[in-house]
Design an enzyme around this catalytic site. Structure first.
Site, PDB file in Angstrom:
ATOM      1  N   ASP A 189       0.883  -1.171   0.000  1.00 14.54           N
ATOM      2  CA  ASP A 189       0.000   0.000   0.000  1.00 14.54           C
ATOM      3  C   ASP A 189       0.920   1.220   0.000  1.00 14.54           C
ATOM      4  O   ASP A 189       1.845   1.294   0.824  1.00 14.54           O
ATOM      5  CB  ASP A 189      -0.875  -0.007   1.286  1.00 14.54           C
ATOM      6  CG  ASP A 189      -2.029   0.993   1.222  1.00 14.54           C
ATOM      7  OD1 ASP A 189      -1.802   2.123   0.763  1.00 14.54           O
ATOM      8  OD2 ASP A 189      -3.141   0.637   1.643  1.00 14.54           O
ATOM      9  N   GLU A 241     -19.829  -8.190 -13.686  1.00 15.97           N
ATOM     10  CA  GLU A 241     -20.895  -8.624 -12.760  1.00 15.97           C
ATOM     11  C   GLU A 241     -22.218  -7.886 -12.967  1.00 15.97           C
ATOM     12  O   GLU A 241     -23.271  -8.373 -12.563  1.00 15.97           O
ATOM     13  CB  GLU A 241     -20.447  -8.482 -11.303  1.00 15.97           C
ATOM     14  CG  GLU A 241     -20.314  -7.059 -10.802  1.00 15.97           C
ATOM     15  CD  GLU A 241     -19.858  -7.005  -9.339  1.00 15.97           C
ATOM     16  OE1 GLU A 241     -18.864  -7.673  -8.996  1.00 15.97           O
ATOM     17  OE2 GLU A 241     -20.495  -6.289  -8.558  1.00 15.97           O
ATOM     18  N   ARG A 253     -12.842  -5.237  -6.259  1.00 19.44           N
ATOM     19  CA  ARG A 253     -13.500  -4.901  -7.522  1.00 19.44           C
ATOM     20  C   ARG A 253     -12.987  -5.866  -8.589  1.00 19.44           C
ATOM     21  O   ARG A 253     -11.786  -6.148  -8.651  1.00 19.44           O
ATOM     22  CB  ARG A 253     -13.190  -3.451  -7.945  1.00 19.44           C
ATOM     23  CG  ARG A 253     -13.967  -2.392  -7.176  1.00 19.44           C
ATOM     24  CD  ARG A 253     -15.483  -2.428  -7.450  1.00 19.44           C
ATOM     25  NE  ARG A 253     -16.231  -1.487  -6.628  1.00 19.44           N
ATOM     26  CZ  ARG A 253     -16.828  -1.786  -5.475  1.00 19.44           C
ATOM     27  NH1 ARG A 253     -16.761  -3.006  -4.990  1.00 19.44           N
ATOM     28  NH2 ARG A 253     -17.512  -0.865  -4.812  1.00 19.44           N
ATOM     29  N   PRO A 272      -8.976   0.160  -3.940  1.00 18.38           N
ATOM     30  CA  PRO A 272      -9.983   0.571  -4.936  1.00 18.38           C
ATOM     31  C   PRO A 272      -9.508   0.318  -6.362  1.00 18.38           C
ATOM     32  O   PRO A 272      -8.310   0.226  -6.615  1.00 18.38           O
ATOM     33  CB  PRO A 272     -10.142   2.075  -4.674  1.00 18.38           C
ATOM     34  CG  PRO A 272      -8.955   2.496  -3.898  1.00 18.38           C
ATOM     35  CD  PRO A 272      -8.347   1.292  -3.249  1.00 18.38           C
ATOM     36  N   HIS A 274     -21.098 -10.866  -4.984  1.00 16.06           N
ATOM     37  CA  HIS A 274     -20.948  -9.553  -4.344  1.00 16.06           C
ATOM     38  C   HIS A 274     -21.761  -9.478  -3.047  1.00 16.06           C
ATOM     39  O   HIS A 274     -22.572  -8.576  -2.854  1.00 16.06           O
ATOM     40  CB  HIS A 274     -21.377  -8.429  -5.308  1.00 16.06           C
ATOM     41  CG  HIS A 274     -20.681  -7.124  -5.019  1.00 16.06           C
ATOM     42  ND1 HIS A 274     -20.189  -6.294  -5.986  1.00 16.06           N
ATOM     43  CD2 HIS A 274     -20.394  -6.505  -3.836  1.00 16.06           C
ATOM     44  CE1 HIS A 274     -19.646  -5.229  -5.442  1.00 16.06           C
ATOM     45  NE2 HIS A 274     -19.758  -5.335  -4.125  1.00 16.06           N
TER      46      HIS A 274
HETATM   47  P1  NAI Z   1     -10.006   2.226   2.192  1.00 19.03           P
HETATM   48  O1  NAI Z   1     -10.043   3.485   1.403  1.00 19.03           O
HETATM   49  O2  NAI Z   1     -10.177   2.279   3.671  1.00 19.03           O
HETATM   50  O3  NAI Z   1      -8.633   1.451   1.893  1.00 19.03           O
HETATM   51  C1  NAI Z   1      -8.110   1.291   0.606  1.00 19.03           C
HETATM   52  C2  NAI Z   1      -6.601   1.205   0.721  1.00 19.03           C
HETATM   53  O4  NAI Z   1      -6.085   0.933  -0.577  1.00 19.03           O
HETATM   54  C3  NAI Z   1      -5.944   2.511   1.207  1.00 19.03           C
HETATM   55  O5  NAI Z   1      -5.093   2.254   2.297  1.00 19.03           O
HETATM   56  C4  NAI Z   1      -5.163   3.012  -0.008  1.00 19.03           C
HETATM   57  O6  NAI Z   1      -3.971   3.677   0.355  1.00 19.03           O
HETATM   58  C5  NAI Z   1      -4.898   1.690  -0.722  1.00 19.03           C
HETATM   59  N1  NAI Z   1      -4.603   1.864  -2.145  1.00 19.03           N
HETATM   60  C6  NAI Z   1      -5.160   2.747  -3.010  1.00 19.03           C
HETATM   61  N2  NAI Z   1      -4.629   2.578  -4.228  1.00 19.03           N
HETATM   62  C7  NAI Z   1      -3.710   1.587  -4.123  1.00 19.03           C
HETATM   63  C8  NAI Z   1      -2.847   0.966  -5.049  1.00 19.03           C
HETATM   64  N3  NAI Z   1      -2.817   1.323  -6.349  1.00 19.03           N
HETATM   65  N4  NAI Z   1      -2.036  -0.037  -4.607  1.00 19.03           N
HETATM   66  C9  NAI Z   1      -2.090  -0.439  -3.309  1.00 19.03           C
HETATM   67  N5  NAI Z   1      -2.908   0.117  -2.381  1.00 19.03           N
HETATM   68  C10 NAI Z   1      -3.705   1.121  -2.793  1.00 19.03           C
HETATM   69  O7  NAI Z   1     -11.093   1.278   1.520  1.00 19.03           O
HETATM   70  P2  NAI Z   1     -11.842   0.039   2.190  1.00 19.03           P
HETATM   71  O8  NAI Z   1     -13.076   0.508   2.863  1.00 19.03           O
HETATM   72  O9  NAI Z   1     -10.876  -0.797   2.929  1.00 19.03           O
HETATM   73  O10 NAI Z   1     -12.329  -0.745   0.881  1.00 19.03           O
HETATM   74  C11 NAI Z   1     -11.417  -1.438   0.027  1.00 19.03           C
HETATM   75  C12 NAI Z   1     -12.175  -1.909  -1.207  1.00 19.03           C
HETATM   76  O11 NAI Z   1     -13.132  -2.887  -0.849  1.00 19.03           O
HETATM   77  C13 NAI Z   1     -13.029  -0.808  -1.872  1.00 19.03           C
HETATM   78  O12 NAI Z   1     -12.233  -0.047  -2.763  1.00 19.03           O
HETATM   79  C14 NAI Z   1     -14.068  -1.601  -2.609  1.00 19.03           C
HETATM   80  O13 NAI Z   1     -13.584  -1.854  -3.921  1.00 19.03           O
HETATM   81  C15 NAI Z   1     -14.134  -2.926  -1.852  1.00 19.03           C
HETATM   82  N6  NAI Z   1     -15.461  -3.173  -1.244  1.00 19.03           N
HETATM   83  C16 NAI Z   1     -16.088  -4.369  -1.502  1.00 19.03           C
HETATM   84  C17 NAI Z   1     -17.331  -4.666  -0.959  1.00 19.03           C
HETATM   85  C18 NAI Z   1     -18.000  -5.983  -1.205  1.00 19.03           C
HETATM   86  O14 NAI Z   1     -19.160  -6.174  -0.795  1.00 19.03           O
HETATM   87  N7  NAI Z   1     -17.376  -6.940  -1.852  1.00 19.03           N
HETATM   88  C19 NAI Z   1     -18.019  -3.684  -0.125  1.00 19.03           C
HETATM   89  C20 NAI Z   1     -17.253  -2.478   0.170  1.00 19.03           C
HETATM   90  C21 NAI Z   1     -16.019  -2.245  -0.403  1.00 19.03           C
END
Ligand code: NAI
Length: 330
Positions: free
Chosen positions: A172, A262, A233, A205, A294
């Site tokens: 990260d 999806e 995703r 993300p 999902h």
């Molecule tokens: P968050 O914003 O708290 O954490 C995301 C982390 O990814 C951050 O620490 C950021 O620095 C890091 N990041 C960003 N770009 C990056 C890259 N290119 N390489 C490495 N790290 C990178 O987000 P949170 O809440 O932890 O969510 C993560 C993902 O989970 C969301 O983006 C969403 O796609 C997915 N999600 C899936 C759900 C599901 O039902 N399957 C529901 C909610 C979220």
């Protein structure tokens, strides 16, 4: 306020009805598209889910019908043309966080189910086959887990797996200092994470940089037989290249809650249809692939929070106040 909620699935009806009881609420099961947007006529606000279409023509039609507010029942907003919404004066707000624990726990459930071949074992026993051949798993304790993205969800996954006695690697660009204080986790570059991990799990993300980060060249750096989990995703993963790696055994197992295509598949019952998607059809042939539709977010707590924060956003607008969860044009 008069609100039309599109893609209102049965599982969320009671939560939305309770949270929005002070409003006039119309729950529609169909998705918001150019063909269905007319059903929101007479509404002040439209509430949508991730599979709804909030592109320019749909937003323009909404504006023409007098809709002023768009409440997203999701954290993600890549399905909304925010700059068009802003130009049209349609306010947009989301639910920035509902239950990181729900997604983290589902992630670990996929790992454990794949590792211990629970689906196969269950089907076998139902068939009165009590043999154990082909069901050998591995101890999670002592294994190296590579966590890509250590935000809210990745952080919870790290804490859970630390309790299993796993070694944790993280990739990260932003180092989560709070997490480092709680668990032993080492930040490395993505190549090293691929190289050293027994299980790789994605919690970042989707962006132009992260699209297809799991591809033939990153897969080549992975340990043979690695387990890959994606609850973030779909397009983080080049699915066709993952299929090739599953065929050679380079990827040993794959758990996915999200899929690039999806939108036309997940959340709906297609059991009466002929499957047109050859990629998912191929994935379904692998014993070592576990697919959920999902559903990582799908807990009572998360649904209540989604409904309550959606209601909070709509209540702010009803009172002519801005919501802190508003999104501005891109
Ligand atoms: P968050 O914003 O708290 O954490 C995301 C982390 O990814 C951050 O620490 C950021 O620095 C890091 N990041 C960003 N770009 C990056 C890259 N290119 N390489 C490495 N790290 C990178 O987000 P949170 O809440 O932890 O969510 C993560 C993902 O989970 C969301 O983006 C969403 O796609 C997915 N999600 C899936 C759900 C599901 O039902 N399957 C529901 C909610 C979220």
């Amino acid at each position: 306020m008069k609100i039309t909620a599109f893609s209102a699935h049965k599982f969320e009806h009671s939560y939305l009805q309770e949270a929005l009881s002070g409003h006039v609420l119309k729950l529609l099961e169909m998705r918001l598209t150019m063909d269905t947007v007319g059903l929101a006529a007479g509404s002040d606000a439209v509430a949508v889910f991730v599979t709804d279409n909030c592109s320019r023509p749909v937003l323009e039609k909404m504006k023409e019908m007098g809709v002023r507010f768009l409440a997203l029942r999701s954290a993600g907003f890549n399905h909304v043309d925010l700059s068009v919404a802003e130009k049209l004066g349609i306010k947009v707000a989301r639910v920035p966080e509902y239950s990181p624990a729900a997604i983290a726990e589902h992630t670990v459930a996929l790992m454990l189910a794949l590792n211990r071949k629970l689906v196969k074992a269950h089907n076998r026993v139902r068939d009165l086959n009590f043999s154990l051949d082909g069901l050998v798993g591995f101890d999670m304790e002592g294994k190296t887990i590579g966590i890509a993205g250590t935000g809210k969800i990745g952080g919870k996954v790290a804490k859970t797996l630390s309790g299993f006695g796993c070694s944790l690697l993280a990739y990260d660009p932003y180092i989560n200092e709070g997490l480092k204080e709680e668990v032993a986790i080492t930040y490395v570059d993505f190549k090293t994470l691929c190289n050293k991990s027994d299980i790789i799990t994605l919690h970042l993300p989707l962006s132009p940089e992260s699209k297809y980060m799991i591809n033939v060249s990153s897969i080549d750096h992975m340990k043979k037989g690695v387990m890959l989990i994606n609850t973030s995703r779909g397009a983080l993963v080049n699915t066709k290249e993952v299929i090739e790696a599953l065929k050679t055994g380079q990827i040993g197992s794959f758990g996915m809650d999200v899929y690039e295509e999806e939108e036309d598949l997940f959340f709906e019952d297609h059991s009466e249809d002929i499957l047109q998607d050859d990629v998912i059809a191929r994935l379904l042939t692998f014993q070592n692939v576990l697919i959920t539709s999902h559903q990582a977010f799908l807990t009572k707590e998360a649904l209540a929070k989604i409904a309550n924060i959606t209601a909070y956003n709509l209540n702010c607008w009803t009172n002519n106040e801005p919501s802190p969860n508003e999104l501005k044009g891109g």
